[in-house]
Scaffold this motif. Structure first.
Motif, PDB file in Angstrom:
ATOM      1  N   SER A  85      95.375  24.349  81.993  1.00 19.67           N
ATOM      2  CA  SER A  85      95.968  23.388  81.066  1.00 19.67           C
ATOM      3  C   SER A  85      95.290  23.387  79.697  1.00 19.67           C
ATOM      4  CB  SER A  85      95.874  21.988  81.671  1.00 19.67           C
ATOM      5  OG  SER A  85      94.516  21.645  81.920  1.00 19.67           O
ATOM      6  N   HIS A  86      94.453  24.370  79.414  1.00 21.34           N
ATOM      7  CA  HIS A  86      93.670  24.354  78.179  1.00 21.34           C
ATOM      8  C   HIS A  86      94.275  25.188  77.059  1.00 21.34           C
ATOM      9  CE1 HIS A  86      89.573  22.827  79.906  1.00 21.34           C
ATOM     10  NE2 HIS A  86      90.615  22.128  80.339  1.00 21.34           N
ATOM     11  N   LEU A  87      95.483  25.696  77.259  1.00 27.52           N
ATOM     12  CA  LEU A  87      96.173  26.444  76.222  1.00 27.52           C
ATOM     13  C   LEU A  87      97.387  25.636  75.777  1.00 27.52           C
ATOM     14  CD1 LEU A  87      95.917  29.108  74.702  1.00 27.52           C
ATOM     15  CD2 LEU A  87      97.447  30.150  76.380  1.00 27.52           C
ATOM     16  N   LEU A  88      97.388  25.221  74.511  1.00 30.13           N
ATOM     17  CA  LEU A  88      98.387  24.287  74.003  1.00 30.13           C
ATOM     18  C   LEU A  88      99.247  24.936  72.928  1.00 30.13           C
ATOM     19  CD1 LEU A  88      96.008  21.208  73.582  1.00 30.13           C
ATOM     20  CD2 LEU A  88      97.380  21.811  75.577  1.00 30.13           C
ATOM     21  N   GLN A  89     100.540  24.607  72.955  1.00 33.59           N
ATOM     22  CA  GLN A  89     101.486  25.087  71.953  1.00 33.59           C
ATOM     23  C   GLN A  89     101.544  24.098  70.795  1.00 33.59           C
ATOM     24  OE1 GLN A  89     104.526  23.464  71.242  1.00 33.59           O
ATOM     25  NE2 GLN A  89     105.314  24.960  69.797  1.00 33.59           N
ATOM     26  N   LEU A  90     101.582  24.621  69.592  1.00 33.66           N
ATOM     27  CA  LEU A  90     101.626  23.784  68.397  1.00 33.66           C
ATOM     28  C   LEU A  90     102.694  24.317  67.455  1.00 33.66           C
ATOM     29  CD1 LEU A  90     100.237  21.602  66.529  1.00 33.66           C
ATOM     30  CD2 LEU A  90      98.861  23.486  65.651  1.00 33.66           C
TER      31      LEU A  90
END
Length: 370
Positions: A69-74
């Motif tokens: 869960s540590h890769l986030l889309q922005l």
């Protein structure tokens, strides 16, 4: 950024053909010189609104499985109106602005993750046209790079002129030409950050244009590839050929991210072709519609009974959250990606795909008959 492929599994049958793979993506460097984020791929990027996960307060983000869960889309488009690039820079970038630790990484890509809106026909040679809360806005490469520089994400994708599958051949060719030109402009405007860029690849539903764009982007000095223009009208039957036309000409040692594939069956098509990262709004739209995922992640899991689902308004793959207390779509979908990786590691991805797709069809058929 460092990317290494660790395992492969042949994929065929109804999944589209190709080589599915498991990789390790390392991002950022801490004070000790070690990567701050290490993600196994294929992986899901968690959608955010201005850097914060959807339907989840920041203090509960740590409850999700780590490091999945540590890769986030922005989406930089969310910052078109406010705060300004100057304000974001003064805060120290998006990490400091939202208060997340350095072991979370951001991937910035030029598509509105909430509305899933691509660039429309009103784009022109000057810049890309996007919908914003205050109407349509034209963004020039210089303005886009200013936003990227202020946000300081770990990875960013270059501007893309995405078009739906039904546009004319001339419009499609133009979108590829513009995307390639914007790629060169974006990297030239900020060569220091160019090493962290994913080159955008488009081409609509035309295999030759997809291949041409991928071949040209592969010549550029980018760290990976952002494959756009999917989920915009192409059929499930034509999608594998379009994916393979792109993947077949890309170097295998660089990561590939795709936008627009969200349904489990679509994700499996992407994985089968060799895609590593998925920028998907599927769980966002599912949750906002009031549904929770319950499909089994492997054959050992037991299904919920038909009577329970009937009462809950479900269909053996999802349940109605308005009628029950079920939660955590994000947790469930991250589990789906973990199951995919395990199947690839043991060389059983093709069998996993067939069982999964057949099971989904059976569940939906039973639900329709109830």
């Amino acid at each position: 950024m460092k990317f290494t492929v660790k395992a492969w599994s042949s994929s065929g049958g109804g999944s589209g053909g190709g080589i599915a793979r498991v990789g390790v993506l390392q991002l950022g460097l801490g004070s000790n010189g070690c990567p701050t984020t290490t993600i196994e791929t294929p992986s899901l990027l968690l959608s955010t609104r201005k850097g914060l996960p959807l339907f989840m307060p920041p203090d509960l983000l740590s409850a999700l499985p780590s490091p999945d869960s540590h890769l986030l889309q922005l989406s930089p488009l969310h910052f078109l109106e406010c705060p300004s690039p100057k304000t974001i820079s003064s805060m120290g970038g998006v990490h400091k602005m939202v208060g997340l630790k350095e072991n979370y990484s951001f991937v910035a890509a030029p598509r509105d993750s909430m509305l899933c809106l691509p660039v429309a026909e009103s784009s022109n040679k000057i810049g890309a046209s996007f919908e914003s809360p205050c109407g349509r806005r034209l963004i020039k490469p210089a303005e886009y790079i200013e936003m990227i520089t202020s946000l300081n994400p770990n990875i960013w994708a270059t501007l893309a002129d995405e078009v739906p599958a039904w546009v004319s051949a001339k419009r499609n060719r133009t979108s590829v030409d513009r995307t390639l030109r914007w790629l060169d402009e974006c990297i030239t405007l900020d060569p220091a950050r160019g090493i962290f860029s994913f080159g955008a690849i488009v081409g609509g539903s035309n295999i030759e244009e997809r291949k041409r764009c991928a071949q040209e982007v592969a010549k550029r000095n980018v760290s990976g590839y952002w494959i756009g223009g999917f989920g915009l009208g192409e059929t499930a039957e034509e999608r594998p050929a379009l994916l393979n036309a792109v993947i077949d000409v890309l170097p295998e040692y660089k990561p590939r991210q795709i936008c627009g594939l969200g349904l489990p069956e679509e994700v499996l098509q992407g994985v089968a072709s060799g895609v590593d990262l998925f920028d998907s709004t599927y769980i966002y739209h599912l949750t906002i519609g009031g549904f929770g995922l319950i499909f089994p992640l492997n054959s050992k899991e037991r299904d919920i009974s038909n009577s329970q689902l009937s009462d809950a308004g479900g269909d053996l793959t999802k349940i109605n959250l308005r009628a029950t207390i079920y939660r955590h779509n994000t947790h469930h979908y991250l589990g789906f990606f973990r199951t995919i990786r395990e199947a690839i590691k043991v060389g059983e991805f093709d069998n996993f795909c067939q069982r999964f797709v057949e099971g989904r069809r059976e569940h939906l058929a039973v639900a329709a008959a109830c």
